[in-house]
Design a protein around this motif. Structure first.
Motif, PDB file in Angstrom:
ATOM      1  N   SER A   7     -51.034 -13.106  34.134  1.00 53.72           N
ATOM      2  CA  SER A   7     -50.429 -13.967  33.057  1.00 53.72           C
ATOM      3  C   SER A   7     -49.177 -14.777  33.812  1.00 53.72           C
ATOM      4  CB  SER A   7     -50.019 -13.538  32.084  1.00 53.72           C
ATOM      5  OG  SER A   7     -49.645 -14.107  30.881  1.00 53.72           O
ATOM      6  N   HIS A  14     -49.753 -17.301  26.435  1.00 53.66           N
ATOM      7  CA  HIS A  14     -50.463 -16.911  27.861  1.00 53.66           C
ATOM      8  C   HIS A  14     -50.591 -15.226  27.561  1.00 53.66           C
ATOM      9  CE1 HIS A  14     -50.698 -20.704  29.139  1.00 53.66           C
ATOM     10  NE2 HIS A  14     -49.447 -20.818  29.016  1.00 53.66           N
ATOM     11  N   ASP A  36     -47.335 -10.340  35.344  1.00 51.93           N
ATOM     12  CA  ASP A  36     -46.771 -11.724  35.605  1.00 51.93           C
ATOM     13  C   ASP A  36     -46.895 -11.947  36.782  1.00 51.93           C
ATOM     14  OD1 ASP A  36     -45.172 -13.895  35.646  1.00 51.93           O
ATOM     15  OD2 ASP A  36     -44.390 -13.597  33.737  1.00 51.93           O
ATOM     16  N   THR A 113     -55.010 -15.995  32.922  1.00 53.54           N
ATOM     17  CA  THR A 113     -54.464 -16.927  31.385  1.00 53.54           C
ATOM     18  C   THR A 113     -53.592 -18.018  31.499  1.00 53.54           C
ATOM     19  OG1 THR A 113     -52.783 -15.319  30.601  1.00 53.54           O
ATOM     20  CG2 THR A 113     -54.995 -14.594  30.060  1.00 53.54           C
ATOM     21  N   HIS A 114     -53.345 -18.264  32.962  1.00 56.66           N
ATOM     22  CA  HIS A 114     -52.588 -19.469  32.947  1.00 56.66           C
ATOM     23  C   HIS A 114     -53.059 -20.263  34.331  1.00 56.66           C
ATOM     24  CE1 HIS A 114     -49.304 -22.225  33.763  1.00 56.66           C
ATOM     25  NE2 HIS A 114     -48.708 -21.895  32.658  1.00 56.66           N
ATOM     26  N   THR A 139     -55.629 -21.533  27.020  1.00 56.95           N
ATOM     27  CA  THR A 139     -55.017 -21.092  25.853  1.00 56.95           C
ATOM     28  C   THR A 139     -54.745 -22.243  24.864  1.00 56.95           C
ATOM     29  OG1 THR A 139     -52.873 -20.662  26.891  1.00 56.95           O
ATOM     30  CG2 THR A 139     -54.464 -18.988  26.985  1.00 56.95           C
ATOM     31  N   TYR A 144     -55.807 -28.170  30.146  1.00 60.08           N
ATOM     32  CA  TYR A 144     -54.383 -28.488  30.946  1.00 60.08           C
ATOM     33  C   TYR A 144     -54.515 -28.942  32.155  1.00 60.08           C
ATOM     34  CZ  TYR A 144     -49.169 -27.271  31.218  1.00 60.08           C
ATOM     35  OH  TYR A 144     -47.833 -27.348  31.467  1.00 60.08           O
TER      36      TYR A 144
END
Length: 390
Positions: A7, A14, A36, A113-114, A139, A144
């Motif tokens: 993430s 996210h 992260d 998730t990003h 998400t 994006y």
């Protein structure tokens, strides 16, 4: 089976999606770790991404909107942005450093998730230092920028099958698209009728109830919205979630004492009971963050959309309004008029809820977890057969 979820801190969504998938995988017996990415690679870069995103989107929205638009269509504007993605350059320089994470946690599959995390994984796959399956999870109700630049990821999980054409036009192979929906916590798909929810929150079940949310950081101008609603011709109960915005919470507590009998205000800080609030509410007033609107879709809660951040949240608003599940608040169509119009039109409310039923994917996290486990079992079986053949 070991799953590593990557993430990035840029808003709350996210991490929330990562948590929803993680919970479902853990329930199915998988070993899951969520990190992260930039906290590992560079805490300074992590802070720059988080604060830079928030400050730019809020303080210079026109600039952010322009840059976002150019990134969406990098070869159609007056400048080609495809070669100036600084995060992608950072990922290339730090791909080798990230291999240590995989040595410490030898995962069987990666979930991103990003898009920044997906770019890092894509770079590692291009170099041949990463061979395990890797998937991306979008998400928002749009594609994006830069998701088209990660061709080495096996699957891209999107919010809706209605986004497939847009994704293909952006260059994604349709065979890589998995339109399962945005993963949210299972509690948002659980049935709780309005009367039961009102009782849990100590609300009057007979009064119309409005829920106001501004994201985890409380970005919405809730005070202004509430003052407009105070002039509503009918009494209202207003639940206002301020998230981690302590200043806004203090303002609303003072405002609560000043309001007359036209409405009753209940301010909240950061809370884990949003699912109950959504069950108790008749309408949600919110900025269109991807996770919040997905939770509302699961709860069949009609939405009035305010203050979208430029870029992805504006695209979310377009998608929701164009599909008949939300109303966009503007300067010439203020929130009190929009709410009054909605409450006087029960047929429209019914139509919005019906559209939400067809549009929502409340079980996205469950389906994604099932797919992951199924793939893991399949790969394990194939590996076993290969070893037996040897």
């Amino acid at each position: 089976m070991k799953v590593l979820i990557l993430s990035v801190t840029a808003g709350y969504g996210h991490h929330a999606a990562a948590r929803a998938v993680s919970d479902q995988l853990l329930a199915r017996g998988a070993e899951v770790k969520t990190i992260d990415v930039y906290q590992v690679l560079s805490p300074a870069v992590k802070q720059a991404i988080d604060k830079g995103y928030r400050l730019t989107a809020r303080r210079t929205p026109a600039l952010y909107r322009k840059v976002y638009g150019l990134a969406e269509h990098p070869h159609s504007g007056w400048i080609d942005t495809s070669g100036i993605n600084m995060i992608q350059l950072f990922n290339k320089l730090n791909a080798a450093k990230f291999q240590r994470v995989l040595r410490d946690f030898p995962a069987d599959l990666l979930l991103c998730t990003h898009v920044f995390a997906a770019q890092l994984v894509n770079e590692m796959k291009k170099r041949g230092v990463l061979t395990i399956p890797a998937w991306g999870i979008v998400t928002d109700y749009t594609l994006y920028p830069y998701w088209e630049d990660v061709p080495c990821l096996d699957w891209i999980v999107t919010a809706s099958e209605l986004l497939n054409l847009a994704a293909v036009k952006r260059g994604l192979n349709p065979s890589r698209l998995l339109p399962l929906g945005i993963p949210i916590q299972a509690k948002f798909s659980q049935t709780l009728n309005r009367k039961e929810a009102a009782a849990l929150l100590r609300l009057d079940p007979k009064l119309p109830t409005v829920l106001i949310m501004g994201g985890s950081l409380g970005y919405a101008d809730s005070r202004k919205i509430i003052l407009q609603l105070a002039h509503s011709p009918q009494p209202l109960q207003i639940l206002a979630v301020c998230g981690r915005n302590q200043k806004q919470y203090s303002q609303l507590m003072k405002l609560k004492a000043q309001l007359k009998d036209s409405c009753t205000l209940y301010p909240y800080g950061f809370t884990d009971y949003v699912d109950i609030m959504m069950s108790a509410a008749d309408c949600l007033i919110t900025k269109p963050g991807g996770l919040t609107v997905t939770e509302a879709l699961a709860k069949k809660l009609p939405m009035l959309l305010v203050n979208p951040l430029p870029g992805h949240e504006e695209r979310n608003a377009e998608f929701l309004v164009n599909n008949g599940v939300a109303v966009r608040i503007t300067r010439t169509f203020p929130v009190d008029e929009a709410l009054h119009s909605l409450f006087l039109n029960p047929q429209r409310l019914d139509m919005m809820r019906a559209m939400m039923h067809s549009l929502s994917h409340p079980d996205a996290a469950e389906k994604l977890a099932d797919f992951v486990i199924e793939l893991g079992c399949q790969n394990s079986s194939e590996a076993k057969e290969l070893n037996e053949g040897d």
